[in-house]
Design a protein around this motif. Structure first.
Motif, PDB file in Angstrom:
ATOM      1  N   ALA A 161     -15.373 -43.145  -4.459  1.00 31.88           N
ATOM      2  CA  ALA A 161     -14.829 -43.074  -5.914  1.00 31.88           C
ATOM      3  C   ALA A 161     -14.151 -44.483  -6.254  1.00 31.88           C
ATOM      4  O   ALA A 161     -14.685 -45.171  -7.134  1.00 31.88           O
ATOM      5  CB  ALA A 161     -14.054 -41.996  -6.103  1.00 31.88           C
ATOM      6  N   GLN A 162     -13.402 -45.019  -5.219  1.00 31.68           N
ATOM      7  CA  GLN A 162     -12.740 -46.122  -5.251  1.00 31.68           C
ATOM      8  C   GLN A 162     -13.660 -47.382  -5.371  1.00 31.68           C
ATOM      9  O   GLN A 162     -13.805 -48.314  -6.382  1.00 31.68           O
ATOM     10  CB  GLN A 162     -11.625 -46.344  -4.303  1.00 31.68           C
ATOM     11  N   LEU A 163     -14.567 -47.472  -4.429  1.00 27.31           N
ATOM     12  CA  LEU A 163     -15.479 -48.478  -4.228  1.00 27.31           C
ATOM     13  C   LEU A 163     -16.543 -48.517  -5.724  1.00 27.31           C
ATOM     14  O   LEU A 163     -17.129 -49.425  -5.946  1.00 27.31           O
ATOM     15  CB  LEU A 163     -16.432 -48.119  -2.855  1.00 27.31           C
ATOM     16  N   SER A 164     -16.998 -47.247  -5.930  1.00 32.74           N
ATOM     17  CA  SER A 164     -17.696 -47.199  -7.229  1.00 32.74           C
ATOM     18  C   SER A 164     -17.059 -47.524  -8.569  1.00 32.74           C
ATOM     19  O   SER A 164     -17.813 -47.529  -9.591  1.00 32.74           O
ATOM     20  CB  SER A 164     -18.713 -45.925  -7.164  1.00 32.74           C
ATOM     21  N   GLY A 165     -15.785 -47.315  -8.628  1.00 27.20           N
ATOM     22  CA  GLY A 165     -14.933 -47.689  -9.725  1.00 27.20           C
ATOM     23  C   GLY A 165     -15.043 -46.505 -10.748  1.00 27.20           C
ATOM     24  O   GLY A 165     -15.036 -46.547 -11.792  1.00 27.20           O
ATOM     25  N   VAL A 166     -15.047 -45.142  -9.840  1.00 25.92           N
ATOM     26  CA  VAL A 166     -14.961 -43.948 -10.871  1.00 25.92           C
ATOM     27  C   VAL A 166     -13.781 -43.083 -10.451  1.00 25.92           C
ATOM     28  O   VAL A 166     -13.160 -43.635  -9.063  1.00 25.92           O
ATOM     29  CB  VAL A 166     -16.373 -43.341 -10.539  1.00 25.92           C
ATOM     30  N   GLY A 167     -13.509 -41.873 -11.096  1.00 21.26           N
ATOM     31  CA  GLY A 167     -12.390 -41.385 -10.779  1.00 21.26           C
ATOM     32  C   GLY A 167     -12.747 -40.430  -9.452  1.00 21.26           C
ATOM     33  O   GLY A 167     -13.853 -39.618  -9.448  1.00 21.26           O
ATOM     34  N   VAL A 168     -11.959 -39.956  -8.904  1.00 19.36           N
ATOM     35  CA  VAL A 168     -12.044 -39.062  -7.603  1.00 19.36           C
ATOM     36  C   VAL A 168     -12.494 -37.708  -8.080  1.00 19.36           C
ATOM     37  O   VAL A 168     -13.507 -37.150  -7.393  1.00 19.36           O
ATOM     38  CB  VAL A 168     -10.612 -39.108  -6.819  1.00 19.36           C
ATOM     39  N   VAL A 201     -22.672 -43.569   6.109  1.00 14.09           N
ATOM     40  CA  VAL A 201     -22.005 -45.261   5.722  1.00 14.09           C
ATOM     41  C   VAL A 201     -20.437 -45.204   6.277  1.00 14.09           C
ATOM     42  O   VAL A 201     -19.597 -44.378   5.846  1.00 14.09           O
ATOM     43  CB  VAL A 201     -21.864 -45.377   4.352  1.00 14.09           C
ATOM     44  N   SER A 202     -20.082 -46.023   7.291  1.00 18.43           N
ATOM     45  CA  SER A 202     -18.932 -46.334   8.034  1.00 18.43           C
ATOM     46  C   SER A 202     -17.932 -47.118   6.898  1.00 18.43           C
ATOM     47  O   SER A 202     -18.480 -47.832   6.256  1.00 18.43           O
ATOM     48  CB  SER A 202     -19.210 -46.869   9.169  1.00 18.43           C
ATOM     49  N   PRO A 203     -16.818 -46.964   7.089  1.00 22.13           N
ATOM     50  CA  PRO A 203     -15.711 -47.890   6.582  1.00 22.13           C
ATOM     51  C   PRO A 203     -16.045 -49.456   6.667  1.00 22.13           C
ATOM     52  O   PRO A 203     -16.095 -50.282   5.951  1.00 22.13           O
ATOM     53  CB  PRO A 203     -14.305 -47.576   7.043  1.00 22.13           C
ATOM     54  N   GLU A 204     -16.425 -49.645   8.215  1.00 21.91           N
ATOM     55  CA  GLU A 204     -16.682 -51.062   8.420  1.00 21.91           C
ATOM     56  C   GLU A 204     -17.956 -51.558   7.654  1.00 21.91           C
ATOM     57  O   GLU A 204     -17.954 -52.640   7.103  1.00 21.91           O
ATOM     58  CB  GLU A 204     -17.037 -51.151   9.658  1.00 21.91           C
ATOM     59  N   ASP A 205     -18.793 -50.648   7.176  1.00 21.49           N
ATOM     60  CA  ASP A 205     -20.029 -50.938   6.569  1.00 21.49           C
ATOM     61  C   ASP A 205     -19.751 -51.773   5.194  1.00 21.49           C
ATOM     62  O   ASP A 205     -20.575 -52.317   4.749  1.00 21.49           O
ATOM     63  CB  ASP A 205     -21.168 -49.838   6.274  1.00 21.49           C
ATOM     64  N   VAL A 206     -18.698 -51.215   4.655  1.00 19.52           N
ATOM     65  CA  VAL A 206     -18.340 -51.695   3.272  1.00 19.52           C
ATOM     66  C   VAL A 206     -17.097 -52.347   3.127  1.00 19.52           C
ATOM     67  O   VAL A 206     -16.330 -52.643   2.140  1.00 19.52           O
ATOM     68  CB  VAL A 206     -18.402 -50.253   2.420  1.00 19.52           C
ATOM     69  N   GLY A 207     -16.522 -53.027   4.377  1.00 21.74           N
ATOM     70  CA  GLY A 207     -15.631 -53.756   4.338  1.00 21.74           C
ATOM     71  C   GLY A 207     -14.176 -53.347   4.359  1.00 21.74           C
ATOM     72  O   GLY A 207     -13.183 -53.977   4.007  1.00 21.74           O
ATOM     73  N   MET A 208     -14.213 -51.933   4.824  1.00 18.70           N
ATOM     74  CA  MET A 208     -12.739 -51.400   4.784  1.00 18.70           C
ATOM     75  C   MET A 208     -12.366 -51.272   6.274  1.00 18.70           C
ATOM     76  O   MET A 208     -13.135 -51.066   7.210  1.00 18.70           O
ATOM     77  CB  MET A 208     -12.854 -50.085   4.146  1.00 18.70           C
ATOM     78  N   PRO A 209     -10.826 -51.016   6.520  1.00 17.34           N
ATOM     79  CA  PRO A 209     -10.579 -50.838   7.885  1.00 17.34           C
ATOM     80  C   PRO A 209     -10.999 -49.388   8.363  1.00 17.34           C
ATOM     81  O   PRO A 209     -10.921 -48.462   7.411  1.00 17.34           O
ATOM     82  CB  PRO A 209      -8.921 -51.033   7.716  1.00 17.34           C
TER      83      PRO A 209
END
Length: 288
Positions: free
Chosen positions: A49-56, A25-33
């Motif tokens: 972790a950030q995109l899933s809403g969980v701790g790192v 999964v690339s950053p572009e795939d999930v709307g990240m730069p």
């Protein structure tokens, strides 16, 4: 096998699977730069972790295969972040043991009389009965005509996956192996995840990886897919090329067992299969 060893094997599979899915999964795939150049492909752990809403730390421990608790809701969020399809999500939940799965029954070793009668009734359509590990339990004459080397193999070694990846080209009739091999391995992993910790399954995978570099390479991709009908093409010296549609029918009375039926997809293939069956050396062999 001890429960601790079984859980350790499951966590190791979970760690490998998560890493492989994150890397695709690339950053572009999930709307990240895209950001600065990355040393490895895919998302970073902290991004998942950030995109899933969980701790790192929690996600890092999950990907490292540490024994931590994971809820269905959190795993669902991880699956969405990693863009897992239905089969991959089911695979993730099994590996994480959420929900708790029941003990898997032993692999069936033989076919019932009723199933043998059904196989013979399907003739001239080639058909076989196989368990989840692809051990061939029974077959009809049409199948024996297509795969004489499989049916002549001793019962303990009679496995269609093993044949596909280890048979020399002169006796392996599979024509579109480049298409069938990735699909076959992905479906096999789907079934494998339901038998994690089973020493017979582990031994089979280890031996096949050693015997077939192609299988080992495909197994390392961690790809997983649900069983589904597929087109298979074969070439036989006696009659030429044959195109079929392979359909897998689960047998409710025997968990993990399925009937595989090869249906010709055109008249020419149907005629060639009939000629192949008529010329077959194997006649009236054992039905497993």
């Amino acid at each position: 096998m001890r429960p601790g060893a079984r859980a350790g094997g499951r966590r190791a599979e979970l760690a490998s699977f998560l890493r492989s899915r994150r890397e695709r999964v690339s950053p572009e795939d999930v709307g990240m730069p895209p950001g600065p150049r990355r040393r490895t492909p895919g998302l970073r752990r902290e991004e998942v972790a950030q995109l899933s809403g969980v701790g790192v730390t929690w996600y890092t421990w999950l990907e490292q295969g540490r024994p931590i608790n994971a809820s269905a809701q959190v795993l669902g969020a991880v699956a969405r972040t990693l863009r897992l399809d239905v089969a991959e999500s089911e695979h993730l939940f099994r590996l994480a043991d959420v929900p708790q799965t029941a003990a898997t029954p032993d692999e069936p070793r033989e076919a019932t009389r009723d199933l043998r009668v059904i196989l013979d009734g399907l003739d001239p359509l080639p058909a076989s009965l196989v368990n989840a590990r692809s051990d061939v339990l029974a077959w009809n004459d049409g199948y024996a005509a297509m795969f004489p080397h499989i049916v002549r193999t001793p019962a303990a070694e009679r496995n269609s996956m093993w044949f596909m990846f280890t048979a020399p080209p002169e006796i392996n009739p599979v024509l579109n192996l480049d298409e069938q091999a990735p699909e076959g391995v992905a479906v096999f992993r789907y079934r494998y995840s339901q038998h994690l910790g089973d020493p017979e399954w582990q031994d089979f995978v280890h031996r096949l990886c050693a015997a077939s570099p192609l299988f080992a390479r495909l197994w390392a991709t961690q790809n997983v897919a649900p069983p589904r009908p597929c087109n298979k093409r074969f070439r036989f010296p006696e009659v030429g090329e044959v195109a079929t549609r392979a359909t897998h029918l689960d047998v409710g009375s025997l968990p993990g067992v399925r009937m595989v039926v090869y249906t010709p997809i055109d008249d020419l293939s149907r005629d060639r299969l009939a000629k192949l069956r008529a010329r077959a050396v194997v006649r009236g062999g054992p039905r497993g």
